[in-house]
Design a protein around this motif. Structure first.
Motif, short mmCIF file in Angstrom:
data_model
loop_
_atom_site.label_atom_id
_atom_site.label_comp_id
_atom_site.label_asym_id
_atom_site.label_seq_id
_atom_site.Cartn_x
_atom_site.Cartn_y
_atom_site.Cartn_z
N HIS A 1 11.03 0.24 -6.26
CA HIS A 1 12.33 0.01 -5.61
C HIS A 1 12.20 -0.20 -4.11
O HIS A 1 13.04 0.26 -3.33
CB HIS A 1 13.30 1.17 -5.88
CG HIS A 1 13.54 1.42 -7.33
ND1 HIS A 1 14.42 0.67 -8.07
CD2 HIS A 1 13.00 2.31 -8.19
CE1 HIS A 1 14.42 1.11 -9.32
NE2 HIS A 1 13.56 2.09 -9.43
N VAL B 1 12.59 -2.69 -1.28
CA VAL B 1 13.25 -3.98 -1.07
C VAL B 1 12.55 -4.72 0.07
O VAL B 1 12.38 -4.19 1.16
CB VAL B 1 14.74 -3.80 -0.74
CG1 VAL B 1 15.42 -5.16 -0.62
CG2 VAL B 1 15.44 -2.94 -1.78
N LEU B 2 12.13 -5.96 -0.22
CA LEU B 2 11.48 -6.80 0.80
C LEU B 2 12.33 -8.05 1.03
O LEU B 2 13.02 -8.51 0.12
CB LEU B 2 10.09 -7.22 0.31
CG LEU B 2 9.10 -6.11 0.00
CD1 LEU B 2 7.82 -6.71 -0.58
CD2 LEU B 2 8.78 -5.28 1.22
N THR B 3 12.24 -8.60 2.23
CA THR B 3 12.89 -9.88 2.48
C THR B 3 12.05 -10.99 1.84
O THR B 3 10.88 -10.79 1.51
CB THR B 3 12.99 -10.17 3.99
OG1 THR B 3 11.66 -10.23 4.52
CG2 THR B 3 13.78 -9.09 4.72
N GLU C 1 8.95 -11.55 3.82
CA GLU C 1 7.91 -10.55 3.57
C GLU C 1 7.19 -10.81 2.24
O GLU C 1 5.97 -10.66 2.15
CB GLU C 1 8.53 -9.14 3.59
CG GLU C 1 8.91 -8.67 4.99
CD GLU C 1 9.77 -7.42 5.00
OE1 GLU C 1 9.78 -6.75 6.04
OE2 GLU C 1 10.43 -7.12 3.99
N TYR D 1 5.17 -4.09 8.06
CA TYR D 1 6.55 -4.15 8.54
C TYR D 1 6.59 -4.39 10.04
O TYR D 1 7.39 -5.16 10.55
CB TYR D 1 7.27 -2.83 8.26
CG TYR D 1 7.65 -2.57 6.83
CD1 TYR D 1 7.92 -3.60 5.94
CD2 TYR D 1 7.78 -1.26 6.37
CE1 TYR D 1 8.31 -3.35 4.64
CE2 TYR D 1 8.18 -0.99 5.07
CZ TYR D 1 8.43 -2.03 4.20
OH TYR D 1 8.82 -1.76 2.92
N GLU E 1 3.51 -1.14 3.95
CA GLU E 1 3.69 -0.72 2.57
C GLU E 1 2.47 -1.27 1.83
O GLU E 1 2.17 -2.46 1.94
CB GLU E 1 4.98 -1.34 2.04
CG GLU E 1 5.77 -0.49 1.12
CD GLU E 1 6.57 0.61 1.81
OE1 GLU E 1 6.16 1.77 1.71
OE2 GLU E 1 7.59 0.31 2.44
N HIS F 1 16.54 5.41 -4.26
CA HIS F 1 15.24 5.65 -4.91
C HIS F 1 14.18 6.15 -3.93
O HIS F 1 13.01 5.76 -4.01
CB HIS F 1 14.72 4.37 -5.60
CG HIS F 1 15.66 3.83 -6.62
ND1 HIS F 1 15.74 4.35 -7.90
CD2 HIS F 1 16.57 2.84 -6.56
CE1 HIS F 1 16.65 3.69 -8.58
NE2 HIS F 1 17.18 2.77 -7.80
N ARG G 1 14.68 0.29 9.59
CA ARG G 1 14.61 -0.58 8.42
C ARG G 1 15.65 -0.13 7.40
O ARG G 1 15.61 1.02 6.95
CB ARG G 1 13.21 -0.53 7.80
CG ARG G 1 13.06 -1.50 6.62
CD ARG G 1 11.66 -1.54 6.09
NE ARG G 1 11.60 -2.43 4.95
CZ ARG G 1 11.30 -3.73 5.00
NH1 ARG G 1 10.99 -4.28 6.14
NH2 ARG G 1 11.31 -4.47 3.91
N PRO H 1 19.57 -4.36 3.15
CA PRO H 1 18.30 -3.81 2.61
C PRO H 1 17.11 -4.75 2.82
O PRO H 1 17.22 -5.95 2.55
CB PRO H 1 18.62 -3.61 1.13
CG PRO H 1 20.08 -3.30 1.12
CD PRO H 1 20.68 -4.20 2.18
N GLY H 2 16.04 -4.22 3.35
CA GLY H 2 14.84 -5.01 3.62
C GLY H 2 14.81 -5.57 5.03
O GLY H 2 13.78 -6.07 5.47
N GLN I 1 15.15 -5.26 9.26
CA GLN I 1 14.80 -4.25 10.25
C GLN I 1 14.94 -4.78 11.68
O GLN I 1 15.02 -5.98 11.91
CB GLN I 1 13.36 -3.76 10.01
CG GLN I 1 12.32 -4.85 10.16
CD GLN I 1 10.91 -4.34 9.88
OE1 GLN I 1 10.69 -3.58 8.95
NE2 GLN I 1 9.94 -4.77 10.68
N PHE J 1 10.63 4.12 11.92
CA PHE J 1 9.21 4.21 12.29
C PHE J 1 9.16 4.22 13.80
O PHE J 1 9.66 3.28 14.44
CB PHE J 1 8.44 3.00 11.78
CG PHE J 1 8.77 2.59 10.37
CD1 PHE J 1 8.64 3.48 9.31
CD2 PHE J 1 9.22 1.31 10.09
CE1 PHE J 1 8.95 3.09 8.00
CE2 PHE J 1 9.53 0.91 8.79
CZ PHE J 1 9.39 1.81 7.75
#
Lengths: 178, 178
Positions: free
Chosen positions: A21, A23-25, A28, A52, A62, B21, B90, B128-129, B131, B154
């Protein structure tokens, strides 16, 4: 590594991020990196990752390890006048077997011995939500368990090019044959 | 803030971590922090967080904002001879309206004006995703959208005690009435 194999590893990594779970763009997802450490056996010695952020002071990544895939033993030395990299690994999915300098604390390692030189055997097992901080210049290597693993890394600046590997045949830069 | 209200905020935060999650250890669940900024209206001005790690060089946190809850405007100044804190937010869940120094780039803010002084209106919307990195000594404030938000941070070392808030009635340390 062939472009085909590289892309295959990227696809596998994306499936793990989904399971975890994370979430990436779209950008990415298109820039997932694969490291094969120049050993031409990426399913055994390799790592898939998304960076990131990596500024002068802070880095966050990640990482995905496939089942029993190993990131070979190395340490982070001072670079450009800055102390070596300090990093915290936090397991998000699966199980991670991490080995650092210190007393060997188990008879039977959880990890399978990898196909590259290892010299440190202080074992730390990380399950989801668990984490461990590796201080600079500490030798370490790590491997995923049978289900693979997704690991967040929080660290100081990442300078992969000065990492010192125990196995001197390792090349940190991944070469892709087109 | 009463102990009862504090615990209520912790429970709400845990529900958000579950929705996003984010896996936490039992110890982390027991140590969720609530910041009310001394304004006694934590649902409007407040923040719930779990600090994963905070060493001399690196910090990582997971933050929850309830629907339209705001972290008030502040900046991170140099502390103990170190440059101010640099932080990357993020978004992991929900939507975040982040405001930083710079040109006002929208007629109608996505955020509701908070119940504390704000002076910067350069808007960044994070889904989401997505940043954004805030460099040291940059004023900023942020608010969740209607569904609340979970945000990973971060950064360099966190030194909340030297944060400079625009609203001078703010007290960073949360006081719990037993």
């Amino acid at each position: 590594m062939t472009r085909e194999k590289y892309n295959e590893q990227v696809e596998k990594a994306l499936a793990y991020f989904e399971k975890a779970h994370i979430v990436l763009t779209e950008e990415e997802k298109e820039n997932v990196e694969v490291a094969d450490f120049g050993k031409n056996m990426v399913d055994e010695l390799g790592l898939q990752l998304v960076v990131y952020i990596n500024t002068d002071r802070v880095c966050a990544k990640e990482m995905v390890l496939l089942p029993y895939q190993t990131c070979p033993e190395h340490k982070h030395i001072p670079t450009e006048g800055m102390s070596g990299k300090e990093e915290t690994f936090r397991c998000r999915y699966g199980e991670v077997y991490l080995y650092v300098e210190g007393e060997k604390n188990t008879e039977q390692l959880q990890a399978k011995l990898p196909e590259s030189d290892v010299t440190v055997f202080h074992e730390i097992v990380l399950k989801p939500g668990e984490q461990y901080t590796i201080m600079p210049e500490t030798l370490h290597w790590f491997q995923a368990g049978k289900d693979g693993a997704v690991i967040s890394e929080f660290s100081t600046r990442s300078t992969d090019e000065t990492d010192v590997f125990t196995d001197k045949t390792i090349i940190r830069e991944t070469k892709i044959e087109e």
